[in-house]
Motif scaffolding. Sequence first.
Motif, PDB file in Angstrom:
ATOM      1  N   ASN A 196       0.822  -1.204   0.000  1.00 13.71           N
ATOM      2  CA  ASN A 196       0.000   0.000   0.000  1.00 13.71           C
ATOM      3  C   ASN A 196       0.858   1.257   0.000  1.00 13.71           C
ATOM      4  OD1 ASN A 196      -2.967  -0.381   0.220  1.00 13.71           O
ATOM      5  ND2 ASN A 196      -2.299  -1.842   1.752  1.00 13.71           N
ATOM      6  N   LEU A 197       1.880   1.215   0.861  1.00 13.76           N
ATOM      7  CA  LEU A 197       2.779   2.354   0.984  1.00 13.76           C
ATOM      8  C   LEU A 197       3.437   2.625  -0.360  1.00 13.76           C
ATOM      9  CD1 LEU A 197       4.078   4.303   3.075  1.00 13.76           C
ATOM     10  CD2 LEU A 197       5.907   2.674   3.324  1.00 13.76           C
ATOM     11  N   LEU A 198       3.864   1.554  -1.010  1.00  7.78           N
ATOM     12  CA  LEU A 198       4.547   1.699  -2.297  1.00  7.78           C
ATOM     13  C   LEU A 198       3.608   2.325  -3.329  1.00  7.78           C
ATOM     14  CD1 LEU A 198       7.065   1.159  -3.914  1.00  7.78           C
ATOM     15  CD2 LEU A 198       6.189  -1.087  -4.467  1.00  7.78           C
ATOM     16  N   ALA A 199       2.384   1.776  -3.427  1.00  8.24           N
ATOM     17  CA  ALA A 199       1.411   2.308  -4.399  1.00  8.24           C
ATOM     18  C   ALA A 199       1.136   3.782  -4.126  1.00  8.24           C
ATOM     19  CB  ALA A 199       0.117   1.505  -4.317  1.00  8.24           C
ATOM     20  N   ALA A 200       0.943   4.093  -2.844  1.00  9.87           N
ATOM     21  CA  ALA A 200       0.633   5.472  -2.474  1.00  9.87           C
ATOM     22  C   ALA A 200       1.815   6.394  -2.748  1.00  9.87           C
ATOM     23  CB  ALA A 200       0.253   5.526  -1.005  1.00  9.87           C
ATOM     24  N   LEU A 201       3.023   5.882  -2.517  1.00 11.66           N
ATOM     25  CA  LEU A 201       4.214   6.704  -2.752  1.00 11.66           C
ATOM     26  C   LEU A 201       4.369   7.013  -4.231  1.00 11.66           C
ATOM     27  CD1 LEU A 201       6.983   5.292  -0.399  1.00 11.66           C
ATOM     28  CD2 LEU A 201       5.884   7.520  -0.324  1.00 11.66           C
ATOM     29  N   ILE A 202       4.113   6.002  -5.055  1.00  9.64           N
ATOM     30  CA  ILE A 202       4.218   6.238  -6.494  1.00  9.64           C
ATOM     31  C   ILE A 202       3.210   7.313  -6.898  1.00  9.64           C
ATOM     32  CG2 ILE A 202       3.832   5.199  -8.752  1.00  9.64           C
ATOM     33  CD1 ILE A 202       4.987   2.612  -7.615  1.00  9.64           C
ATOM     34  N   ARG A 203       2.000   7.215  -6.341  1.00 11.82           N
ATOM     35  CA  ARG A 203       0.969   8.207  -6.624  1.00 11.82           C
ATOM     36  C   ARG A 203       1.437   9.595  -6.204  1.00 11.82           C
ATOM     37  NH1 ARG A 203      -1.196  10.838  -8.760  1.00 11.82           N
ATOM     38  NH2 ARG A 203      -3.348  11.420  -9.122  1.00 11.82           N
ATOM     39  N   ALA A 204       1.968   9.641  -4.996  1.00 17.05           N
ATOM     40  CA  ALA A 204       2.391  10.922  -4.456  1.00 17.05           C
ATOM     41  C   ALA A 204       3.579  11.481  -5.246  1.00 17.05           C
ATOM     42  CB  ALA A 204       2.759  10.774  -2.981  1.00 17.05           C
ATOM     43  N   ALA A 205       4.452  10.572  -5.689  1.00 16.01           N
ATOM     44  CA  ALA A 205       5.644  11.024  -6.404  1.00 16.01           C
ATOM     45  C   ALA A 205       5.278  11.566  -7.778  1.00 16.01           C
ATOM     46  CB  ALA A 205       6.639   9.878  -6.529  1.00 16.01           C
ATOM     47  N   ARG A 206       4.201  11.026  -8.346  1.00 22.01           N
ATOM     48  CA  ARG A 206       3.822  11.457  -9.690  1.00 22.01           C
ATOM     49  C   ARG A 206       3.229  12.848  -9.737  1.00 22.01           C
ATOM     50  NH1 ARG A 206       0.669   6.955 -13.063  1.00 22.01           N
ATOM     51  NH2 ARG A 206       2.447   5.774 -13.826  1.00 22.01           N
ATOM     52  N   GLY A 207       2.704  13.283  -8.623  1.00 21.59           N
ATOM     53  CA  GLY A 207       2.094  14.609  -8.610  1.00 21.59           C
ATOM     54  C   GLY A 207       0.649  14.549  -9.044  1.00 21.59           C
ATOM     55  N   PRO A 208       0.111  15.392  -9.879  1.00 21.34           N
ATOM     56  CA  PRO A 208       0.836  16.340 -10.721  1.00 21.34           C
ATOM     57  C   PRO A 208       1.280  17.609  -9.975  1.00 21.34           C
ATOM     58  CG  PRO A 208      -1.513  16.525 -11.113  1.00 21.34           C
ATOM     59  CD  PRO A 208      -1.340  15.417 -10.146  1.00 21.34           C
ATOM     60  N   THR A 209       0.576  18.019  -8.930  1.00 19.45           N
ATOM     61  CA  THR A 209       0.991  19.259  -8.270  1.00 19.45           C
ATOM     62  C   THR A 209       1.944  18.919  -7.129  1.00 19.45           C
ATOM     63  OG1 THR A 209      -0.762  19.226  -6.630  1.00 19.45           O
ATOM     64  CG2 THR A 209      -1.266  20.260  -8.728  1.00 19.45           C
ATOM     65  N   LEU A 210       2.651  19.941  -6.644  1.00 16.48           N
ATOM     66  CA  LEU A 210       3.536  19.732  -5.507  1.00 16.48           C
ATOM     67  C   LEU A 210       2.744  19.300  -4.289  1.00 16.48           C
ATOM     68  CD1 LEU A 210       6.214  22.506  -5.650  1.00 16.48           C
ATOM     69  CD2 LEU A 210       6.555  20.056  -5.535  1.00 16.48           C
ATOM     70  N   ALA A 211       1.503  19.748  -4.198  1.00 14.72           N
ATOM     71  CA  ALA A 211       0.667  19.363  -3.060  1.00 14.72           C
ATOM     72  C   ALA A 211       0.499  17.854  -3.014  1.00 14.72           C
ATOM     73  CB  ALA A 211      -0.685  20.052  -3.152  1.00 14.72           C
ATOM     74  N   ASP A 212       0.380  17.235  -4.195  1.00 16.65           N
ATOM     75  CA  ASP A 212       0.256  15.779  -4.231  1.00 16.65           C
ATOM     76  C   ASP A 212       1.515  15.109  -3.699  1.00 16.65           C
ATOM     77  OD1 ASP A 212      -2.328  15.070  -5.604  1.00 16.65           O
ATOM     78  OD2 ASP A 212      -1.522  16.551  -6.989  1.00 16.65           O
ATOM     79  N   ARG A 213       2.651  15.735  -4.004  1.00 18.00           N
ATOM     80  CA  ARG A 213       3.908  15.149  -3.527  1.00 18.00           C
ATOM     81  C   ARG A 213       3.986  15.186  -2.017  1.00 18.00           C
ATOM     82  NH1 ARG A 213       7.465  17.248  -8.364  1.00 18.00           N
ATOM     83  NH2 ARG A 213       6.577  15.731  -9.768  1.00 18.00           N
ATOM     84  N   MET A 214       3.384  16.222  -1.449  1.00 20.10           N
ATOM     85  CA  MET A 214       3.460  16.338   0.001  1.00 20.10           C
ATOM     86  C   MET A 214       2.622  15.286   0.707  1.00 20.10           C
ATOM     87  SD  MET A 214       3.782  20.294   0.699  1.00 20.10           S
ATOM     88  CE  MET A 214       2.051  20.576   0.669  1.00 20.10           C
ATOM     89  N   LEU A 215       1.759  14.620  -0.049  1.00 17.74           N
ATOM     90  CA  LEU A 215       0.972  13.545   0.563  1.00 17.74           C
ATOM     91  C   LEU A 215       1.898  12.466   1.111  1.00 17.74           C
ATOM     92  CD1 LEU A 215      -1.904  13.129  -2.012  1.00 17.74           C
ATOM     93  CD2 LEU A 215      -1.953  14.332   0.140  1.00 17.74           C
ATOM     94  N   ALA A 216       3.105  12.352   0.533  1.00 15.02           N
ATOM     95  CA  ALA A 216       4.071  11.377   1.035  1.00 15.02           C
ATOM     96  C   ALA A 216       4.313  11.591   2.518  1.00 15.02           C
ATOM     97  CB  ALA A 216       5.378  11.490   0.263  1.00 15.02           C
ATOM     98  N   ALA A 217       4.284  12.867   2.938  1.00 16.59           N
ATOM     99  CA  ALA A 217       4.524  13.171   4.343  1.00 16.59           C
ATOM    100  C   ALA A 217       3.435  12.589   5.236  1.00 16.59           C
ATOM    101  CB  ALA A 217       4.592  14.678   4.531  1.00 16.59           C
ATOM    102  N   LEU A 218       2.202  12.588   4.735  1.00 13.98           N
ATOM    103  CA  LEU A 218       1.104  12.019   5.525  1.00 13.98           C
ATOM    104  C   LEU A 218       1.240  10.504   5.631  1.00 13.98           C
ATOM    105  CD1 LEU A 218      -2.144  13.850   4.453  1.00 13.98           C
ATOM    106  CD2 LEU A 218      -1.422  13.389   6.765  1.00 13.98           C
TER     107      LEU A 218
END
Lengths: 166, 307, 105, 97
Positions: free
Chosen positions: D15-37
């Motif tokens: 799950n973590l991996l799938a979510a990280l890939i999602r977060a890494a893809r963006g598209p916005t920087l806000a999506d990337r910050m989801l990794a922090a959550l």
Amino acid sequence: MIKIVYTDLRHIRSVLWRSVLFTALWWVLVEGRTDGWGMGGISVILSLAASLYLMPPTKVSFSSLGCAVFFSFFLIQSVKGGFQVAIMALRPRLKLAPVIMDLPITLPPGMARVVLANTLSLLPGTLSVRIHGDQLRLHILNRHLPIMQELRATEAAIAHIWKKTP
Amino acid sequence: MSLIFDTLLVATLLWSAWRSLATSDLVHAVVMFIVFGLLMSLAWARLGAPDIALAEAAIGAGLTGALLLDALRVSNQTAQPGSLAKIPALQRMAVLLISTVLAIGLIIAVLYAPLPSIQLPSMVEANMAQSGVTHTVTAVLLNFRGYDTLLEVAVLLLALLGMLAVAPARPVSVSHVPIDPVLATLARLLVPLMILTACYLLWAGDHRPGGAFQAAAVLAAAGVLLHLAGLLQAWIRPGQLLRLGLSAGFVLFLSLAAILLTEGALLRYPPVWAGALILLIEAGLTLSLSLILAGLFLLLSGRRGVP
Amino acid sequence: MNVAIELLSAALLLVGATFYLAGTVGLLRFPDVYARLHTLTKADNLGLGFIILGLAVQADSLMMACKLLLIWPLVLMASATVSYSIARRADEMGIAPISGDGDSA
Amino acid sequence: MTGLEGPLALFLLLNLLAALIRAARGPTLADRMLAALLFGNTGVGVLLLLAYAGGTLPLNTALVDVALVLALLAAVTGVAFAKRAWGREEEKHERSD
């Protein structure tokens, strides 16, 4: 700081409550061992000092019954919220009607509003975006749900936490 | 099952490391580096090294991210995605070549490493009774190889001093950003708990994973959180008291070492005193290390706008 | 160990895992950052809550169970604040939410 | 020990991996910050499950401490992201995407 603490009886009470709380937390951290009370005493004093400095005791005190009411409200709603999001995510066709709305807050400024914003973030359908003035900006997953009722219910549950000043 | 877990973990580690290096967007690189840190902590947990997992979790979650993001802001490079792509091909090839040679060298070194002629674990076991503590990692760090730790603390202190010496002292003009109530409340609630947990970790180091470094990392993270929430000013230039605090742990450690040297050996504690001395040193180190680690962030944050 | 406790623990753990699955699916499917924040602050937190509960019922001491349960409110506080910070920042930057009419999105 | 802890740790890692890939893809920087959550959440879950998954009954309490520390500090990175990750120039860049 010490001056603030001893000017009022209520402050002594809140210092006592916090000491009990931190002592209990220490006891949980050391898993009930009894050989660490030396260090435990020091750490309780340090964290108590930090807590009094960061959050000086106020005249409004917590009501334990009200906290229990809020806690059970929160647990029930949060399980509901989890299910709701789970169903939304897992159903074959996404059925969302998201919108950002500004809604008026009736709770007094301060801690109560922060609790409200955080609680709404964890509860079904709503996500706090910012508090500005007496308005709370919320992101709502489905605008057809009765958001206003939920907001007022949450506010009522939060209002229980504090006793009114006697 | 654990084999699949480990394989997946290693693959994810490599992926995040690669993403962190390969992306041209620096913020993305930082995000992936922080993810790498978290995964590393899981890897240490799997490898049965909870002490390191603890340190990695505390430093990775609390400090590295904040520090790197701040560094990005100071270096003002966030606005240039793709700037890394402008490196000439020749330089790239050279770097690739050197890295490959290094990697092959490392692999050979690991594969053909000579077997150790002394059995360290059994030596540690045999001497645990004299160490003054019951947790082997603490015994090694602060007793058997105490001088290593002494030098490590010196290195950290030097890093901070170096930063103070190099960075031009141009304080940020204090702007009145309104304190966000949600963030401030989190900091007000969490920081006392962080202090309690740091003390617990210091206490735990005596007989289980924990100790000065981990406790200091948690305390430093508390400082960073307070600063981010707007409740703690950035440091412009350390005053007398702060300087004292920054160096106290090292000075204490060093003077104990000097006193013990008169007894004939470097950092060999009398077994009766060992436990108390280690706790004293660890308490001093916790204070100084937390100030040093927080200082790395707070001093950098106080110097925004460096050209 | 008591079979009933073991069954209860297994059931709680599985419920927790289901919420995590839902959270991940939501994260992959939801259209914008705000909606994705919803799944992380609700489904994932609830998943963690059930997993902690499942582990706490089989803890070997009451204090260990308390220590496990202590972790949950910490994560809740952190995740509520972090999601607020992200949502606020996204809003300040003018990232508009993708809106739908409720029939499909 | 129910025997589920190991497999569930693996499941959460997936799950973590799938979510990280999602977060890494963006598209916005806000999506990337989801990794922090995801840190504070899935990371803590995996660590707790690993603490129990060892197979021996005196469970690995040290890993519970690691999870506790991660839970306590997870907010710091997330908040740092939100407060510091976006400069002014970045906003323009973001909007033009």
